[in-house]
Design an enzyme around this catalytic site. Structure first.
Site, PDB file in Angstrom:
ATOM      1  N   SER A  38       0.833  -1.220   0.000  1.00 31.49           N
ATOM      2  CA  SER A  38       0.000   0.000   0.000  1.00 31.49           C
ATOM      3  C   SER A  38       0.858   1.257   0.000  1.00 31.49           C
ATOM      4  CB  SER A  38      -0.926   0.003   1.220  1.00 31.49           C
ATOM      5  OG  SER A  38      -0.176  -0.152   2.401  1.00 31.49           O
ATOM      6  N   ASN A 125      -1.995  -2.576  13.219  1.00 29.28           N
ATOM      7  CA  ASN A 125      -3.448  -2.404  13.197  1.00 29.28           C
ATOM      8  C   ASN A 125      -3.886  -1.153  13.963  1.00 29.28           C
ATOM      9  OD1 ASN A 125      -3.249  -4.785  11.888  1.00 29.28           O
ATOM     10  ND2 ASN A 125      -4.214  -6.039  13.470  1.00 29.28           N
ATOM     11  N   THR A 170     -40.173  26.550  -9.676  1.00 32.53           N
ATOM     12  CA  THR A 170     -40.487  25.172  -9.296  1.00 32.53           C
ATOM     13  C   THR A 170     -40.661  24.452 -10.631  1.00 32.53           C
ATOM     14  OG1 THR A 170     -42.878  25.535  -9.235  1.00 32.53           O
ATOM     15  CG2 THR A 170     -41.709  25.867  -7.174  1.00 32.53           C
ATOM     16  N   HIS A 171     -40.241  23.216 -10.680  1.00 35.73           N
ATOM     17  CA  HIS A 171     -40.254  22.438 -11.937  1.00 35.73           C
ATOM     18  C   HIS A 171     -39.489  23.170 -13.047  1.00 35.73           C
ATOM     19  CE1 HIS A 171     -43.602  20.158 -10.070  1.00 35.73           C
ATOM     20  NE2 HIS A 171     -43.952  21.353  -9.637  1.00 35.73           N
ATOM     21  N   SER A 292     -13.815  26.455 -26.863  1.00 34.80           N
ATOM     22  CA  SER A 292     -14.005  25.215 -27.599  1.00 34.80           C
ATOM     23  C   SER A 292     -12.903  25.118 -28.640  1.00 34.80           C
ATOM     24  CB  SER A 292     -15.378  25.244 -28.276  1.00 34.80           C
ATOM     25  OG  SER A 292     -15.360  24.452 -29.439  1.00 34.80           O
ATOM     26  N   LYS A 298     -17.425  30.067 -28.331  1.00 28.69           N
ATOM     27  CA  LYS A 298     -17.842  29.418 -27.094  1.00 28.69           C
ATOM     28  C   LYS A 298     -17.107  29.910 -25.856  1.00 28.69           C
ATOM     29  CE  LYS A 298     -20.450  26.568 -26.528  1.00 28.69           C
ATOM     30  NZ  LYS A 298     -20.388  25.111 -26.755  1.00 28.69           N
ATOM     31  N   ASN A 300     -17.254  28.214 -22.233  1.00 29.22           N
ATOM     32  CA  ASN A 300     -17.870  27.102 -21.517  1.00 29.22           C
ATOM     33  C   ASN A 300     -17.636  27.184 -20.003  1.00 29.22           C
ATOM     34  OD1 ASN A 300     -18.777  25.958 -23.920  1.00 29.22           O
ATOM     35  ND2 ASN A 300     -16.849  24.855 -24.225  1.00 29.22           N
ATOM     36  N   GLU A 305     -19.243  22.772 -14.252  1.00 28.37           N
ATOM     37  CA  GLU A 305     -19.607  21.466 -14.844  1.00 28.37           C
ATOM     38  C   GLU A 305     -18.787  20.348 -14.204  1.00 28.37           C
ATOM     39  OE1 GLU A 305     -20.243  21.292 -19.336  1.00 28.37           O
ATOM     40  OE2 GLU A 305     -19.291  23.240 -19.054  1.00 28.37           O
ATOM     41  N   TYR A 332      -9.354  -6.601  12.849  1.00 32.67           N
ATOM     42  CA  TYR A 332      -8.749  -6.062  11.628  1.00 32.67           C
ATOM     43  C   TYR A 332      -8.721  -7.120  10.524  1.00 32.67           C
ATOM     44  CZ  TYR A 332      -5.439  -4.304   8.245  1.00 32.67           C
ATOM     45  OH  TYR A 332      -4.865  -3.888   7.075  1.00 32.67           O
ATOM     46  N   GLN A 337      -7.225  -2.093   4.242  1.00 28.01           N
ATOM     47  CA  GLN A 337      -6.196  -1.329   3.526  1.00 28.01           C
ATOM     48  C   GLN A 337      -6.828  -0.551   2.361  1.00 28.01           C
ATOM     49  OE1 GLN A 337      -2.113  -2.801   3.123  1.00 28.01           O
ATOM     50  NE2 GLN A 337      -2.510  -2.950   0.937  1.00 28.01           N
ATOM     51  N   LYS A 340      -8.185   3.590   2.161  1.00 23.11           N
ATOM     52  CA  LYS A 340      -7.445   4.847   2.006  1.00 23.11           C
ATOM     53  C   LYS A 340      -7.729   5.591   0.713  1.00 23.11           C
ATOM     54  CE  LYS A 340      -4.167   2.838   4.977  1.00 23.11           C
ATOM     55  NZ  LYS A 340      -5.101   1.685   5.011  1.00 23.11           N
TER      56      LYS A 340
HETATM   57  N1  ARG Z   1      -1.118  -1.334   5.320  1.00 23.78           N
HETATM   58  C1  ARG Z   1      -2.027  -1.862   6.266  1.00 23.78           C
HETATM   59  C2  ARG Z   1      -3.378  -1.174   6.148  1.00 23.78           C
HETATM   60  O1  ARG Z   1      -3.422  -0.167   5.579  1.00 23.78           O
HETATM   61  C3  ARG Z   1      -1.498  -1.680   7.646  1.00 23.78           C
HETATM   62  C4  ARG Z   1      -2.041  -2.657   8.640  1.00 23.78           C
HETATM   63  C5  ARG Z   1      -1.533  -4.018   8.328  1.00 23.78           C
HETATM   64  N2  ARG Z   1      -1.907  -4.955   9.342  1.00 23.78           N
HETATM   65  C6  ARG Z   1      -1.829  -6.255   9.150  1.00 23.78           C
HETATM   66  N3  ARG Z   1      -2.217  -7.012  10.121  1.00 23.78           N
HETATM   67  N4  ARG Z   1      -1.400  -6.769   8.039  1.00 23.78           N
HETATM   68  O2  ARG Z   1      -4.375  -1.641   6.612  1.00 23.78           O
END
Ligand code: ARG
Length: 479
Positions: A38, A125, A170-171, A292, A298, A300, A305, A332, A337, A340
């Site tokens: 990650s 964790n 309205t509408h 454009s 144009k 825009n 948007e 956990y 993971q 994020k």
């Molecule tokens: N990169 C992991 C996450 O974002 C960190 C926690 C990992 N924990 C584990 N028991 N493998 O969740």
């Protein structure tokens, strides 16, 4: 808050053999290494990870698990790492999986075996849960600041336009005359609630998971109150299993972001419509518009948007997190993971959209005459005529019928209501409609009559906008 996914280096398996591999007979499969890593996206948490580790080291010193010298060495090493990362000298390694392992490994390289003591009584964790909460808390504060600025810009513009006439819809059909300021204060009310929800979400985000360790707590009996103090948490996650697996705060934030973007998409849709030739209610500054590639005439409205379009991602991120959490057993799981990227994306999207609107809103020019003409064109004072008749003791349903007839005649004659004679308005030589009706049929008369809390009368809009501005200023003055 820029997205960061700095490319990560790959070192040969030899160099990292042994990391978390104590119980394995073979090295991690290369694909699995990439698949489970990650660090490409969680390196964004480096600041919070280092802050959390510094607090953890200080707490370990306080409870006598490491010596003051060891704690000092760890803190100094972590501060050095922070400088390395900020100056782009830090080498992120994919084989070290995530931001936590990358930083811990570098600490060991820098200060030797004392660095190996940092992870005592802690798990990734509770570490990652702490990092995300800190990161979201800080992001909420930046978003709230930008949101407050936008509220301020809206209230100021509303004050400037407290008596600018336009049709209310309205509408999407012209319904009754309103003031532009009143319409802007409706946007204000939406965002005001959103920011309130954001502050509510902040309370539940700002709770300390650290000390929960992997799931069950730790025999070192960490001083969690001290940790919370050091990291500025306002409370402590009460249950260690929940502490490491709870992502409600992230789901809540994504929900606030989705609803806020939904509101912003409504404003933006209106701005797109209003800036079209057909409406011509507002003009947007050239620097917020694009041309454009083929049609030279144009102009825009790309910015509103795009904000309208970004609502799709905010809604998608919320759905991703809800689905991520669905049916997850305690505590956990690696699934988490995946929390994020949607979370970071919602943070960035919302923040950027607020910045864009803060550039746009104060620079919107109202085309007073077009707005007024549009209000005149749609028989928008027909309800006022019915209310006038009710004041002359005509029951409302009868008044409604009578006015319907008058509108029909005005349509046939292609005239506004106030251009009709009394006979044409009454539909007969005699009727309840008298000379004083012409005050009621005017746009100004119509809006001035709605002079009550929440009404569109200029005096009400001014009072609302002024109250909003002084509330915002008072909030800003607070330490
Ligand atoms: N990169 C992991 C996450 O974002 C960190 C926690 C990992 N924990 C584990 N028991 N493998 O969740």
């Amino acid at each position: 808050m820029s997205k960061n996914s700095t490319p990560v280096n790959q070192t040969s398996p030899k160099e990292t053999e042994g990391l978390l591999r104590g119980r394995f007979a073979e090295a991690t499969d290369e694909f699995v290494e990439r698949f489970t890593a990650s660090v490409g996206f969680d390196q964004r948490l480096y600041n919070e990870d280092i802050a959390g580790s510094i607090a953890h080291a200080q707490m370990l010193k306080k409870i006598g698990v490491i010596t003051p010298d060891e704690s000092d060495a760890i803190v100094t090493g972590l501060q050095e790492i922070l400088v390395e990362i900020k100056s782009n000298k830090f080498i992120w390694r994919i084989e070290l999986e995530d931001v936590h392992m990358n930083i811990e490994q570098r600490l060991i390289e820098l200060i030797g075996s004392t660095g190996k003591k940092l992870h005592t009584g802690r798990s990734r964790n509770d570490q990652v849960a702490t990092d995300i909460r800190l990161h979201l808390r800080n992001s909420i504060d930046l978003i709230a600041e930008e949101g407050g600025r936008l509220l301020n810009n809206l209230a100021k513009l509303a004050l400037d336009h407290s008596d600018t006439l336009m049709p209310g819809f309205t509408h999407l059909q012209a319904a009754q005359p309103i003031t532009f300021g009143h319409h802007l204060m409706a946007w204000f009310a939406m965002l005001d609630r959103d920011l309130e929800r954001l502050q509510d979400c902040r309370k539940r985000t700002n709770q300390l998971p650290l000390g929960a360790a992997a799931l069950a707590g730790t025999p070192y009996c960490p001083d969690r109150i001290y940790l919370a103090e050091l990291l500025g948490f306002e409370g402590i996650c009460a249950n260690s299993l929940d502490a490491v697996s709870d992502r409600d705060f992230a789901i809540e934030f994504c929900s606030v972001a989705a609803l806020t973007l939904t509101h912003l998409s409504r404003w933006c849709e209106e701005m797109v419509l209003w800036s079209s030739q057909q409406f011509s209610f507002i003009t947007m500054p050239d620097r917020f518009c694009t041309g454009s590639s083929i049609m030279p005439q144009k102009k825009n409205p790309d910015v509103p948007e795009l904000i309208r379009g970004k609502t799709g991602r905010a809604n998608g991120n919320l759905l991703s997190l809800l689905t991520l959490m669905k049916s997850q057993p305690l505590a956990y799981n690696k699934d988490n993971q995946e929390d994020k990227e949607p979370l970071f994306d919602s943070i960035d999207t919302l923040h950027d959209c607020l910045i864009a609107l803060n550039g746009l809103i104060p620079n919107i020019a109202a085309n007073h005459e077009h707005m007024r003409q549009a209000a005149l064109a749609g028989y928008t004072t027909a309800t006022d005529l019915a209310d006038y008749l009710v004041r002359k003791n005509v029951p409302f349903r009868d008044a409604y019928e009578l006015v319907g007839g008058a509108v029909q005649r005005a349509v046939e004659l292609n005239q506004p209501l106030d251009a009709l004679s009394l006979e044409q308005l009454n539909g007969a030589e005699d009727g309840p409609i008298e000379e004083d009706v012409y005050d009621v049929l005017s746009l100004d008369g119509s809006i001035a009559a709605r002079d009550h809390l929440g009404g569109t009368a200029p005096a009400q809009v001014r009072a609302q906008a002024e109250a909003a501005l002084s509330r915002l200023n008072a909030n800003n003055a607070q330490p």
